[in-house]
Scaffold this active site. Structure first.
Site, mmCIF file in Angstrom:
data_model
loop_
_atom_site.group_PDB
_atom_site.id
_atom_site.type_symbol
_atom_site.label_atom_id
_atom_site.label_comp_id
_atom_site.label_asym_id
_atom_site.label_seq_id
_atom_site.Cartn_x
_atom_site.Cartn_y
_atom_site.Cartn_z
ATOM 1 N N PRO A 124 79.726 17.575 14.541
ATOM 2 C CG PRO A 124 80.261 16.942 16.712
ATOM 3 C CD PRO A 124 80.759 16.849 15.304
ATOM 4 C CE LYS A 125 75.932 26.037 12.499
ATOM 5 N NZ LYS A 125 76.224 27.014 13.554
ATOM 6 C CB VAL A 126 81.908 23.332 17.642
ATOM 7 C CG1 VAL A 126 82.436 23.890 18.954
ATOM 8 C CG2 VAL A 126 82.275 21.855 17.492
ATOM 9 C CG ASP A 278 74.566 25.825 16.828
ATOM 10 O OD1 ASP A 278 75.328 25.026 16.242
ATOM 11 O OD2 ASP A 278 74.537 27.035 16.580
ATOM 12 N N GLY A 279 73.790 21.868 16.546
ATOM 13 C CA GLY A 279 73.341 21.069 15.414
ATOM 14 C C GLY A 279 74.484 20.263 14.843
#
Length: 589
Positions: A124-126, A278-279
């Protein structure tokens, strides 16, 4: 090859097309606009980095920063583009630079990036604040904000108040350098449902405060890079877990193609997570030693961000659409943007009054969301250009239910809306004659008032651009068929505001009966009160409306003989089918 792939991906991208647009400004105006936006961004930077407050959402800031960089590429390409201004004492050098990650626009771009690569992992793009952690002989000696990627602010004093950051790790290495994300810990956070919650700004605010913020004990750390760590991702993850950074292993998955990446991206978008995202980010083992890392050169990692719930776009122009009743709807034409699964090019913002309140014109930046049924909605105006060139707009009350029954240049919009209304099934049911057909006839000069098309011949119709003789014949038959419709349909065609129940109950069969009605007799019909009855009587006294009624009477509309009407309809249906078949045969030949 990489350059070619970037061009291919960009070719299919709305965003690349938008970025290529440059405003048609003089050098003087360009300088004014750039200076104004630059000043505003610096003020926000100061509030964000020095005071720890956020005066604007993360998404709006990012959008305006990209806008400024676009203007700079257009007008001052020799100067460096704008980056966030670190107005604190960001003088601590990172022992290994933060490279950042390449942004991939869609699954096709992910596939291109992944080809010829192996040993890939997705995480996950934290969404938080990037930092460097430095351990020497196992003890934390530095916690540095990302800053410009080369230098940042020393935040070590805050680290004892963040339980998620180990103060010591057990290692035989003299030095361990980790890069990761400080984030706000969440319970049952679903990105699809909850959105970003401005988590990044909250973390930055807590870290920038001079005193100890109570938010610090709610911060977590997600390690996404270990420069000069073990070559194998599995070994890195296992060691990080032993040191107390177990989140990284819990949220890392090995992938081999873009389909697997897409599955995890969608799953993490909808699942409950302990952080805002966010991605996703796809990682490969770094190709170079940490000493060689430079900002913007991290070719071993790439991000595929989520489509945000809000997107921003630039207003290209403002249209004032006049409906058949004279109601004006203001529509903004936009640089196309992707919002969920829709490409948004226009947004209706409502009345003239609301447009004036919003004060939005060409060149301004607006934020959009999707309302019910997937309809684009303007949320706010986030930037207004310095030079305010307002378009010419209609006046309040300029158009109403009795205007534009005859064609003129000023009446074009309302008149065309009136013609389009005639085609509807519940009005005159002119099948196959849509707005574009009416527009062609209007442009040819064949139509002068609302019902003048009744006198057109097939040859006159065929003179309109884009209408073939075969289609002209079909349109002519459709026009003639309307002559046999009952009076109530023509009452609706005129635009008289009768409720459907009143139309259905209307016993009149001739115009003379309708014109003889008093306000009291109108009130006998269902759904008509005293106010509406007076309005209908006043409308029927209007000279332009009476001219149209007189024209219809001359055309013997409506037809008197209902049995004759039924026969005409049946004959027309047979003849129309024959015409369609003939037109199809001609097209094949």
């Amino acid at each position: 090859m990489k350059g070619c792939l970037s061009v291919i991906c960009c070719f299919f991208s709305i965003g690349c097309w938008a970025e290529a647009l440059c405003p048609n400004w003089s050098p003087v105006r360009a300088g004014q606009e750039i200076a104004q936006l630059q000043t505003q961004l610096r003020q926000w930077d100061d509030a964000y980095y020095r005071q720890g407050t956020h005066a604007v959402t993360d998404a709006d800031y990012d959008s305006l920063q990209q806008r400024l960089q676009q203007w700079q590429r257009c007008f001052t390409p020799a100067q460096p583009s704008y980056d966030a201004q670190l107005t604190t004492d960001g003088s601590t050098h990172h022992p290994v630079a933060h490279t950042g990650v390449r942004k991939l626009r869609d699954k096709l771009a992910v596939a291109y990036w992944m080809q010829d690569r192996s040993a890939l992992w997705v995480q996950p793009k934290v969404d938080g604040v990037a930092v460097t952690l430095v351990y020497r002989q196992g003890r934390l000696v530095s916690l540095i904000s990302r800053g410009d990627g080369l230098r940042g602010e020393e935040w070590l004093a805050k680290s004892p108040h963040i339980p998620a950051i180990p103060q010591r790790i057990h290692t035989q290495r003299d030095e361990v350098i980790l890069q990761g994300e400080l984030f706000l810990q969440m319970n049952d956070h679903q990105q699809a449902r909850d959105g970003g919650k401005n988590a990044r700004a909250q973390v930055a605010g807590a870290m920038m405060r001079h005193d100890s913020s109570p938010l610090l004990d709610r911060l977590g750390i997600f390690i996404w890079a270990w420069p000069d760590g073990p070559a194998s991702m599995s070994d890195r993850l296992a060691q990080l877990t032993q040191w107390g950074f177990g989140l990284t292993q819990s949220w890392s998955r090995q992938v081999s193609n873009e389909e697997e990446v897409a599955v995890w991206r969608d799953r993490w978008f909808r699942e409950s997570l302990p952080f805002v995202t966010d991605g996703v980010v796809i990682h490969q083992s770094p190709a170079s030693a940490g000493r060689d890392w430079q900002p913007g050169q991290g070719s071993w990692s790439a991000a595929w961000k989520y489509q945000p719930a809000e997107v921003s776009s630039e207003v290209l122009s403002v249209d004032f659409n006049v409906g058949r009743t004279g109601k004006i709807a203001v529509v903004l034409n936009l640089i196309p943007v992707q919002l969920d699964d829709k490409t948004v090019r226009r947004v209706n913002i409502g009345s003239l009054r609301r447009w004036r309140e919003l004060d939005v014109i060409a060149g301004d930046e607006v934020t959009l969301t999707l309302a019910g049924l997937g309809i684009p909605r303007l949320e706010r105006v986030i930037w207004r250009v310095v030079q305010r060139d307002y378009p010419s707009s209609p006046q309040d009350g300029e158009f109403h239910g009795l205007t534009c029954l005859h064609f003129s240049a000023a009446c074009r919009a309302q008149f065309l809306s009136r013609l389009s209304w005639l085609s509807q099934k519940t009005v005159l049911d002119i099948a196959g004659v849509q707005r574009s057909s009416w527009q062609r006839l209007l442009d040819s000069g064949a139509i002068t008032h609302l019902f003048s098309w009744l006198t057109l011949t097939p040859e006159q119709i065929a003179q309109a651009n884009g209408i073939t003789p075969a289609r002209a014949q079909l349109i002519w038959h459709r026009f003639n068929l309307t002559r046999q419709l009952p009076l109530r349909r023509w009452v609706s065609a005129l635009g008289l505001p009768l409720p459907r129940t009143a139309l259905q109950a209307l016993p009149d069969t001739q115009w003379s009966q309708l014109m003889a009605r008093t306000a009291e007799s109108w009130q006998q019909l269902p759904g008509i009160g005293s106010v509406l009855a007076q309005r209908i009587v006043m409308m029927l006294q209007d000279a332009s409306l009476q001219q149209l009624i007189h024209f219809l009477q001359q055309q013997e509309i409506p037809a008197v003989d209902s049995m004759f009407r039924v026969g005409i309809v049946e004959n027309w249906q047979t003849e129309a089918e024959t015409q369609r078949q003939q037109a199809g045969e001609e097209a094949k030949q």
